[in-house]
Design a protein around this motif. Structure first.
Motif, mmCIF file in Angstrom:
data_model
loop_
_atom_site.group_PDB
_atom_site.id
_atom_site.type_symbol
_atom_site.label_atom_id
_atom_site.label_comp_id
_atom_site.label_asym_id
_atom_site.label_seq_id
_atom_site.Cartn_x
_atom_site.Cartn_y
_atom_site.Cartn_z
ATOM 1 N N LYS A 62 33.219 49.410 56.036
ATOM 2 C CA LYS A 62 33.291 50.423 54.967
ATOM 3 C C LYS A 62 31.979 50.415 54.201
ATOM 4 O O LYS A 62 31.729 49.523 53.389
ATOM 5 C CB LYS A 62 34.458 50.096 54.024
ATOM 6 C CG LYS A 62 35.804 50.549 54.545
ATOM 7 C CD LYS A 62 36.819 50.648 53.393
ATOM 8 C CE LYS A 62 38.210 50.898 53.921
ATOM 9 N NZ LYS A 62 39.063 49.718 53.993
ATOM 10 N N THR A 63 31.138 51.399 54.476
ATOM 11 C CA THR A 63 29.834 51.455 53.808
ATOM 12 C C THR A 63 29.995 52.005 52.397
ATOM 13 O O THR A 63 31.049 52.524 52.030
ATOM 14 C CB THR A 63 28.858 52.353 54.593
ATOM 15 O OG1 THR A 63 29.446 53.650 54.700
ATOM 16 C CG2 THR A 63 28.592 51.817 55.973
ATOM 17 N N GLY A 64 28.955 51.901 51.621
ATOM 18 C CA GLY A 64 29.007 52.418 50.244
ATOM 19 C C GLY A 64 28.544 51.347 49.282
ATOM 20 O O GLY A 64 27.483 50.741 49.468
ATOM 21 N N LYS A 65 29.387 51.074 48.256
ATOM 22 C CA LYS A 65 28.986 50.115 47.210
ATOM 23 C C LYS A 65 28.658 48.742 47.787
ATOM 24 O O LYS A 65 27.784 48.027 47.300
ATOM 25 C CB LYS A 65 30.106 49.974 46.181
ATOM 26 C CG LYS A 65 30.179 51.126 45.216
ATOM 27 C CD LYS A 65 31.253 50.864 44.179
ATOM 28 C CE LYS A 65 31.492 52.141 43.375
ATOM 29 N NZ LYS A 65 32.829 52.193 42.799
ATOM 30 N N ARG A 66 29.377 48.355 48.854
ATOM 31 C CA ARG A 66 29.177 46.998 49.395
ATOM 32 C C ARG A 66 27.780 46.824 49.995
ATOM 33 O O ARG A 66 27.322 45.704 50.197
ATOM 34 C CB ARG A 66 30.260 46.684 50.426
ATOM 35 C CG ARG A 66 31.610 46.444 49.778
ATOM 36 C CD ARG A 66 32.562 45.782 50.720
ATOM 37 N NE ARG A 66 33.225 46.744 51.569
ATOM 38 C CZ ARG A 66 34.152 46.427 52.479
ATOM 39 N NH1 ARG A 66 34.502 45.174 52.645
ATOM 40 N NH2 ARG A 66 34.712 47.343 53.212
ATOM 41 N N ASP A 67 27.114 47.952 50.312
ATOM 42 C CA ASP A 67 25.739 47.868 50.829
ATOM 43 C C ASP A 67 24.772 47.287 49.795
ATOM 44 O O ASP A 67 23.673 46.861 50.139
ATOM 45 C CB ASP A 67 25.240 49.262 51.251
ATOM 46 C CG ASP A 67 25.978 49.782 52.474
ATOM 47 O OD1 ASP A 67 26.451 48.961 53.274
ATOM 48 O OD2 ASP A 67 26.090 51.014 52.616
ATOM 49 N N TRP A 68 25.195 47.317 48.527
ATOM 50 C CA TRP A 68 24.290 46.843 47.461
ATOM 51 C C TRP A 68 24.376 45.335 47.246
ATOM 52 O O TRP A 68 23.563 44.760 46.536
ATOM 53 C CB TRP A 68 24.596 47.579 46.145
ATOM 54 C CG TRP A 68 24.219 49.022 46.244
ATOM 55 C CD1 TRP A 68 25.051 50.075 46.503
ATOM 56 C CD2 TRP A 68 22.907 49.584 46.118
ATOM 57 N NE1 TRP A 68 24.344 51.252 46.554
ATOM 58 C CE2 TRP A 68 23.027 50.986 46.314
ATOM 59 C CE3 TRP A 68 21.639 49.043 45.865
ATOM 60 C CZ2 TRP A 68 21.928 51.841 46.276
ATOM 61 C CZ3 TRP A 68 20.548 49.898 45.822
ATOM 62 C CH2 TRP A 68 20.698 51.275 46.022
ATOM 63 N N HIS B 78 24.990 44.833 56.267
ATOM 64 C CA HIS B 78 25.281 45.621 55.068
ATOM 65 C C HIS B 78 25.326 44.759 53.813
ATOM 66 O O HIS B 78 24.971 45.215 52.733
ATOM 67 C CB HIS B 78 26.655 46.297 55.214
ATOM 68 C CG HIS B 78 26.687 47.406 56.202
ATOM 69 N ND1 HIS B 78 26.233 48.675 55.931
ATOM 70 C CD2 HIS B 78 27.119 47.440 57.494
ATOM 71 C CE1 HIS B 78 26.399 49.451 56.993
ATOM 72 N NE2 HIS B 78 26.928 48.724 57.951
ATOM 73 N N ASP C 81 28.139 57.879 58.789
ATOM 74 C CA ASP C 81 28.703 59.199 59.077
ATOM 75 C C ASP C 81 27.612 60.025 59.768
ATOM 76 O O ASP C 81 27.022 60.933 59.171
ATOM 77 C CB ASP C 81 29.160 59.856 57.768
ATOM 78 C CG ASP C 81 29.597 61.300 57.983
ATOM 79 O OD1 ASP C 81 29.917 61.662 59.140
ATOM 80 O OD2 ASP C 81 29.584 62.063 56.993
ATOM 81 N N HIS D 187 18.612 57.512 56.441
ATOM 82 C CA HIS D 187 19.644 56.731 55.742
ATOM 83 C C HIS D 187 19.139 55.295 55.683
ATOM 84 O O HIS D 187 18.712 54.742 56.706
ATOM 85 C CB HIS D 187 20.966 56.814 56.505
ATOM 86 C CG HIS D 187 22.138 56.296 55.721
ATOM 87 N ND1 HIS D 187 22.256 54.986 55.317
ATOM 88 C CD2 HIS D 187 23.245 56.939 55.263
ATOM 89 C CE1 HIS D 187 23.389 54.840 54.653
ATOM 90 N NE2 HIS D 187 24.000 56.004 54.601
#
Ligand code: SF4
Ligand code: SF4
Length: 248
Positions: A88-94, A162, A210, A222
């Motif tokens: 699940k990409t998104g905030k956890r990439d930070w 990630h 995506d 990206h």
């Protein structure tokens, strides 16, 4: 029937699996600890040089290192045999920035308190040429491999890239600088009009991006893309291709 990977992807997988097999020899050149030990003695060591080269390479090749060379990438792609689910990409990439920034601060503080860098020793703490040569190094090796494997199994494809990878930010920064300067470099380009919405690019992306959405927007840049080319090689419509150009 087991589906054969496209030829370019077989070569890529072969390279990253080979570097993973060689990891007991080369581990120290990617070590977040050995660079600190070197800094405490004013030594520019192997991992300092390798991290610097990653940043420089990213100015022209983006995160191709992650996709084509990284031993931890090889380990994680091997782990897709256990869990091939998307991350699940998104905030956890930070999360990785929360590791990288204090770590860089520690290296700088240690180097300054040691009076700065005074010499270069690529083989610092690797005098025998082999990184895993003593029991403590063997434990370190098992810990690193265990953490990367566990995250891939629990969280999905390339979860460590990630979340915890201390090397990825060097390349993300290099690529950001490239984007600012807008000079030619390796990138993906897409043609939305060629796409037939099969979603194979998205379902096969090792970084769980995506890709289909990126194709529809014709904006393939990206920060988590590792330029592995899996989407290129899985698109029967040739809607995605590699390009060495200045673009978005
Ligand atoms: S694999 Fe190609 S055709 Fe299929 S969704 Fe992706 S870009 Fe479109
Ligand atoms: S977008 Fe394509 S090149 Fe980038 S990580 Fe995903 S599959 Fe690889």
């Amino acid at each position: 029937m087991i589906k054969q990977l496209p030829r370019r992807q077989r070569i890529r997988r072969g390279v990253i699996l080979t570097t993973f097999i060689l990891f007991p020899i080369i581990m120290n050149y990617f070590s977040p600890y050995v660079i600190i030990d070197g800094a405490s003695q004013g030594i520019i060591n192997g991992s300092f040089i390798v991290f610097g080269l990653m940043f420089l390479a990213a100015l022209f090749l983006g995160r191709a290192w992650c996709g084509w060379v990284c031993p931890a990438g090889g380990l994680q792609e091997a782990a897709t045999g256990i869990n091939n689910g998307p991350f699940k990409t998104g905030k956890r990439d930070w999360i990785k920035w929360g590791i990288w920034l204090p770590w860089i601060g520690i290296i700088a503080a240690v180097a300054i308190s040691a009076g700065g860098y005074r010499r270069v020793d690529f083989f610092h703490l690797t005098e025998s040429g082999v990184s895993v040569a003593e029991p403590m190094q063997y434990i370190t090796y098992l810990l690193v491999v265990g953490v990367f494997l566990l995250l891939a199994v629990l969280m999905g494809r390339r979860a460590s890239c990630h979340t915890i990878c201390w090397m990825a930010p060097f390349m993300i920064l290099g690529r950001a600088l490239r984007n600012l300067a807008a000079w030619p470099s390796l990138r993906l380009v897409a043609s939305a009009s060629s796409c037939r919405d099969c979603l194979k690019c998205t379902s096969n992306c090792p970084m769980s991006l995506d890709v289909h959405g990126m194709v529809q927007r014709e904006r393939m840049e990206h920060r988590e893309c590792i330029l592995c080319g899996t989407c290129v090689d899985n698109c029967a419509q040739d809607a995605i291709r590699f390009s060495f150009s200045a673009g978005k």
